[in-house]
Design a protein around this motif. Structure first.
Motif, PDB file in Angstrom:
ATOM      1  N   VAL A 105       0.831  -1.202   0.000  1.00 21.94           N
ATOM      2  CA  VAL A 105       0.000   0.000   0.000  1.00 21.94           C
ATOM      3  C   VAL A 105       0.867   1.254   0.000  1.00 21.94           C
ATOM      4  CG1 VAL A 105      -1.673   1.336   1.356  1.00 21.94           C
ATOM      5  CG2 VAL A 105      -1.977  -1.140   1.056  1.00 21.94           C
ATOM      6  N   GLU A 106       1.923   1.250   0.779  1.00 24.85           N
ATOM      7  CA  GLU A 106       2.821   2.408   0.812  1.00 24.85           C
ATOM      8  C   GLU A 106       3.462   2.640  -0.551  1.00 24.85           C
ATOM      9  OE1 GLU A 106       3.066   4.588   3.258  1.00 24.85           O
ATOM     10  OE2 GLU A 106       1.530   3.400   4.281  1.00 24.85           O
ATOM     11  N   GLU A 107       3.797   1.563  -1.235  1.00 23.94           N
ATOM     12  CA  GLU A 107       4.364   1.689  -2.580  1.00 23.94           C
ATOM     13  C   GLU A 107       3.347   2.320  -3.533  1.00 23.94           C
ATOM     14  OE1 GLU A 107       7.208   1.533  -5.522  1.00 23.94           O
ATOM     15  OE2 GLU A 107       7.448   1.150  -3.377  1.00 23.94           O
ATOM     16  N   PHE A 108       2.091   1.895  -3.423  1.00 28.40           N
ATOM     17  CA  PHE A 108       1.043   2.474  -4.259  1.00 28.40           C
ATOM     18  C   PHE A 108       0.850   3.956  -3.936  1.00 28.40           C
ATOM     19  CE2 PHE A 108      -3.446   3.603  -4.868  1.00 28.40           C
ATOM     20  CZ  PHE A 108      -3.595   3.342  -6.218  1.00 28.40           C
ATOM     21  N   LYS A 109       0.859   4.306  -2.662  1.00 27.46           N
ATOM     22  CA  LYS A 109       0.629   5.696  -2.246  1.00 27.46           C
ATOM     23  C   LYS A 109       1.752   6.633  -2.690  1.00 27.46           C
ATOM     24  CE  LYS A 109      -2.304   4.941   1.823  1.00 27.46           C
ATOM     25  NZ  LYS A 109      -2.378   5.061   3.307  1.00 27.46           N
ATOM     26  N   LYS A 110       2.927   6.092  -2.924  1.00 24.92           N
ATOM     27  CA  LYS A 110       4.018   6.919  -3.434  1.00 24.92           C
ATOM     28  C   LYS A 110       3.721   7.407  -4.851  1.00 24.92           C
ATOM     29  CE  LYS A 110       7.749   4.567  -0.894  1.00 24.92           C
ATOM     30  NZ  LYS A 110       8.940   3.669  -1.046  1.00 24.92           N
ATOM     31  N   LYS A 111       2.895   6.646  -5.565  1.00 27.82           N
ATOM     32  CA  LYS A 111       2.640   6.936  -6.969  1.00 27.82           C
ATOM     33  C   LYS A 111       1.281   7.580  -7.219  1.00 27.82           C
ATOM     34  CE  LYS A 111       5.458   2.929  -8.244  1.00 27.82           C
ATOM     35  NZ  LYS A 111       5.457   1.581  -8.838  1.00 27.82           N
ATOM     36  N   GLU A 112       0.305   7.299  -6.354  1.00 22.70           N
ATOM     37  CA  GLU A 112      -1.066   7.752  -6.609  1.00 22.70           C
ATOM     38  C   GLU A 112      -1.672   8.418  -5.380  1.00 22.70           C
ATOM     39  OE1 GLU A 112      -1.975   7.582  -9.613  1.00 22.70           O
ATOM     40  OE2 GLU A 112      -0.692   6.000 -10.428  1.00 22.70           O
ATOM     41  N   LYS A 113      -2.546   9.373  -5.623  1.00 18.60           N
ATOM     42  CA  LYS A 113      -3.221  10.096  -4.548  1.00 18.60           C
ATOM     43  C   LYS A 113      -4.703   9.763  -4.457  1.00 18.60           C
ATOM     44  CE  LYS A 113       0.592  12.193  -3.624  1.00 18.60           C
ATOM     45  NZ  LYS A 113       1.392  11.711  -2.469  1.00 18.60           N
ATOM     46  N   LYS A 114      -5.173   8.896  -5.362  1.00 19.01           N
ATOM     47  CA  LYS A 114      -6.575   8.483  -5.327  1.00 19.01           C
ATOM     48  C   LYS A 114      -6.677   7.071  -5.878  1.00 19.01           C
ATOM     49  CE  LYS A 114      -7.938  10.097  -9.942  1.00 19.01           C
ATOM     50  NZ  LYS A 114      -8.936  10.872 -10.714  1.00 19.01           N
ATOM     51  N   LEU A 115      -7.805   6.423  -5.580  1.00 17.67           N
ATOM     52  CA  LEU A 115      -8.093   5.089  -6.115  1.00 17.67           C
ATOM     53  C   LEU A 115      -9.583   5.029  -6.401  1.00 17.67           C
ATOM     54  CD1 LEU A 115      -7.329   2.239  -6.875  1.00 17.67           C
ATOM     55  CD2 LEU A 115      -7.461   1.590  -4.466  1.00 17.67           C
ATOM     56  N   ASN A 116      -9.927   5.062  -7.682  1.00 17.52           N
ATOM     57  CA  ASN A 116     -11.338   5.101  -8.051  1.00 17.52           C
ATOM     58  C   ASN A 116     -12.058   3.798  -7.755  1.00 17.52           C
ATOM     59  OD1 ASN A 116      -9.796   7.053 -10.080  1.00 17.52           O
ATOM     60  ND2 ASN A 116     -11.851   7.855  -9.753  1.00 17.52           N
ATOM     61  N   VAL A 117     -11.425   2.675  -8.112  1.00 19.36           N
ATOM     62  CA  VAL A 117     -12.052   1.373  -7.837  1.00 19.36           C
ATOM     63  C   VAL A 117     -10.971   0.359  -7.459  1.00 19.36           C
ATOM     64  CG1 VAL A 117     -13.611  -0.438  -8.634  1.00 19.36           C
ATOM     65  CG2 VAL A 117     -13.797   1.871  -9.614  1.00 19.36           C
ATOM     66  N   LEU A 118     -11.248  -0.380  -6.401  1.00 19.71           N
ATOM     67  CA  LEU A 118     -10.434  -1.530  -6.010  1.00 19.71           C
ATOM     68  C   LEU A 118     -11.260  -2.782  -6.252  1.00 19.71           C
ATOM     69  CD1 LEU A 118      -8.180  -3.117  -4.499  1.00 19.71           C
ATOM     70  CD2 LEU A 118      -9.297  -2.432  -2.354  1.00 19.71           C
ATOM     71  N   TRP A 119     -10.790  -3.634  -7.155  1.00 22.57           N
ATOM     72  CA  TRP A 119     -11.457  -4.909  -7.413  1.00 22.57           C
ATOM     73  C   TRP A 119     -10.726  -6.025  -6.668  1.00 22.57           C
ATOM     74  CZ3 TRP A 119     -11.861  -1.481 -11.635  1.00 22.57           C
ATOM     75  CH2 TRP A 119     -13.129  -1.377 -12.219  1.00 22.57           C
ATOM     76  N   HIS A 120     -11.397  -6.630  -5.694  1.00 17.94           N
ATOM     77  CA  HIS A 120     -10.867  -7.820  -5.032  1.00 17.94           C
ATOM     78  C   HIS A 120     -11.213  -9.029  -5.901  1.00 17.94           C
ATOM     79  CE1 HIS A 120      -9.594  -5.782  -1.461  1.00 17.94           C
ATOM     80  NE2 HIS A 120     -10.802  -5.365  -1.146  1.00 17.94           N
ATOM     81  N   ASN A 121     -10.450  -9.187  -6.964  1.00 19.67           N
ATOM     82  CA  ASN A 121     -10.723 -10.231  -7.941  1.00 19.67           C
ATOM     83  C   ASN A 121      -9.969 -11.523  -7.641  1.00 19.67           C
ATOM     84  OD1 ASN A 121     -11.438 -11.206 -10.860  1.00 19.67           O
ATOM     85  ND2 ASN A 121      -9.194 -11.266 -10.783  1.00 19.67           N
ATOM     86  N   ALA A 122      -8.771 -11.410  -7.048  1.00 18.23           N
ATOM     87  CA  ALA A 122      -7.949 -12.592  -6.778  1.00 18.23           C
ATOM     88  C   ALA A 122      -8.618 -13.490  -5.738  1.00 18.23           C
ATOM     89  CB  ALA A 122      -6.568 -12.170  -6.287  1.00 18.23           C
ATOM     90  N   GLY A 123      -8.333 -14.778  -5.836  1.00 19.07           N
ATOM     91  CA  GLY A 123      -8.854 -15.707  -4.840  1.00 19.07           C
ATOM     92  C   GLY A 123      -8.255 -17.084  -5.027  1.00 19.07           C
ATOM     93  N   VAL A 124      -8.445 -17.896  -4.005  1.00 20.51           N
ATOM     94  CA  VAL A 124      -8.000 -19.279  -4.078  1.00 20.51           C
ATOM     95  C   VAL A 124      -9.194 -20.174  -3.751  1.00 20.51           C
ATOM     96  CG1 VAL A 124      -7.216 -19.304  -1.664  1.00 20.51           C
ATOM     97  CG2 VAL A 124      -6.264 -20.944  -3.296  1.00 20.51           C
ATOM     98  N   SER A 125      -9.294 -21.297  -4.451  1.00 22.25           N
ATOM     99  CA  SER A 125     -10.422 -22.198  -4.273  1.00 22.25           C
ATOM    100  C   SER A 125      -9.942 -23.621  -4.018  1.00 22.25           C
ATOM    101  CB  SER A 125     -11.328 -22.176  -5.514  1.00 22.25           C
ATOM    102  OG  SER A 125     -12.340 -23.165  -5.441  1.00 22.25           O
ATOM    103  N   GLN A 126     -10.296 -24.149  -2.883  1.00 20.02           N
ATOM    104  CA  GLN A 126     -10.098 -25.545  -2.524  1.00 20.02           C
ATOM    105  C   GLN A 126      -8.658 -26.038  -2.714  1.00 20.02           C
ATOM    106  OE1 GLN A 126     -13.457 -28.166  -3.383  1.00 20.02           O
ATOM    107  NE2 GLN A 126     -14.441 -26.478  -4.471  1.00 20.02           N
ATOM    108  N   PRO A 127      -7.702 -25.363  -2.088  1.00 18.36           N
ATOM    109  CA  PRO A 127      -6.329 -25.880  -2.105  1.00 18.36           C
ATOM    110  C   PRO A 127      -6.269 -27.160  -1.277  1.00 18.36           C
ATOM    111  CG  PRO A 127      -6.507 -24.118  -0.522  1.00 18.36           C
ATOM    112  CD  PRO A 127      -7.832 -24.179  -1.239  1.00 18.36           C
ATOM    113  N   PRO A 128      -5.146 -27.868  -1.285  1.00 21.56           N
ATOM    114  CA  PRO A 128      -5.036 -29.094  -0.481  1.00 21.56           C
ATOM    115  C   PRO A 128      -5.414 -28.843   0.977  1.00 21.56           C
ATOM    116  CG  PRO A 128      -3.172 -28.905  -1.953  1.00 21.56           C
ATOM    117  CD  PRO A 128      -3.936 -27.628  -2.095  1.00 21.56           C
TER     118      PRO A 128
END
Length: 311
Positions: free
Chosen positions: A96-119
């Motif tokens: 997050v700190e790395e992102f904040k160094k580059k940007e001052k706003k975030l219009n949309v955050l998509w929580h798209n990543a996920g994991v399904s039924q690992p061992p």
């Protein structure tokens, strides 16, 4: 059952990339954006001029996706890589700190990543059941740290919640003592996404002007099935392309249909606001004083307690 049938076999999308204007000047984060639904979402946001961050653990995969998209789209916005390990709470603040160094706003955050039924027995860096950690605790912490910049958050849930979650949505004791059932743990994590979307809207919608929604993007044949390679063969009549499923994510993140009045809503394929969610799940999103069960509030507090050391 009709409501579920329409999610298995949705009508044609009414909202696609052709329906929204240039996204030039807007900033987006898409977790898991180097493949599957996230990749298609990133591609279309870039095509519309958006400044898009592909957030994930593999820079090689993200850079390969960026090269593919830039070669396929003649003109676009900007594509970036943001290192992010959702299953390591101790690393998220640095991202997050790395992102904040580059940007001052975030219009949309998509929580798209996920994991399904690992061992069975798979755990995060901090020892949490891996699906709970990757699908809920990591995204929760990421969202909290980005709150000052945020305008809209999209949490990826699943139709499996309405089909298979226990009455009330979550059995809270299963969070601390996960059952020896990887499918049940997946259902719990996707239910958690639904509850976090509603609770974020309740807590920060009016005070911070943040829109927060959950989405069932629709069944798509993606890398989500990497731990269950047999699933695409069993479910193939119900599986669609990642490109088509990305329409649900577009709608959830960009449609003007979603306002302060319906903040916290649930989006179904290929971009519709659900009007018929299971009553016990609706009740779970409400506080006890408002006639609900307070389950969303309880799950939020669980996530807060287990991530507070990393804020």
């Amino acid at each position: 059952m009709g409501a579920q049938f329409s999610q298995f076999f949705p009508p044609r999308p009414s909202f696609t990339e052709a329906d929204f204007e240039s996204q030039s000047g807007n900033v987006f984060i898409v977790t898991g954006g180097s493949s599957g639904i996230g990749y298609e979402l990133v591609k279309k946001l870039y095509q519309k001029g958006g400044n898009v961050y592909i957030a994930g653990r593999s820079e090689d995969k993200a850079r390969a996706a960026i090269r593919e998209i830039e070669s396929a789209v003649s003109t676009g916005g900007k594509l970036n890589f943001l290192f992010l390990e959702l299953d390591d709470l101790s690393s998220i603040k640095a991202s997050v700190e790395e992102f904040k160094k580059k940007e001052k706003k975030l219009n949309v955050l998509w929580h798209n990543a996920g994991v399904s039924q690992p061992p069975l027995g798979s755990v995060s860096k901090q020892g949490y059941e891996l699906q709970l950690a990757t699908n809920c605790l990591g995204p929760f912490l990421l969202t909290k740290l980005l709150l000052p910049l945020l305008e809209r958050v999209v949490w990826t849930s699943s139709q499996i919640v309405e089909l298979s979650a226990p009455k009330g949505g979550l059995v809270m004791s299963e969070l601390s003592t996960p059952p020896r059932d990887r499918t049940r743990n997946y259902i719990n994590s996707k239910t958690g996404n639904l509850l976090l979307a509603a609770e974020l809207a309740r807590r920060f919608g009016q005070s911070h002007g943040i829109i927060s929604v959950a989405v069932n993007p629709g069944a798509a044949n993606t890398d989500l099935f990497r731990h269950t390679p047999w699933m695409p063969y069993v479910a193939w009549p119900l599986l669609y392309t990642a490109e088509k499923a990305s329409n649900s994510q577009f709608y959830a993140g960009l449609s003007s249909d979603i306002t302060a009045e319906n903040n916290g809503c649930y989006i179904i394929p290929w971009g519709r606001i659900s009007q018929s969610m299971r009553k016990d799940l609706v009740d779970a999103t409400k506080q006890i004083g408002d006639g609900g069960t307070g389950r969303a509030e309880g799950f939020w507090e669980f996530c807060e307690e287990h991530t507070k050391a990393y804020v």
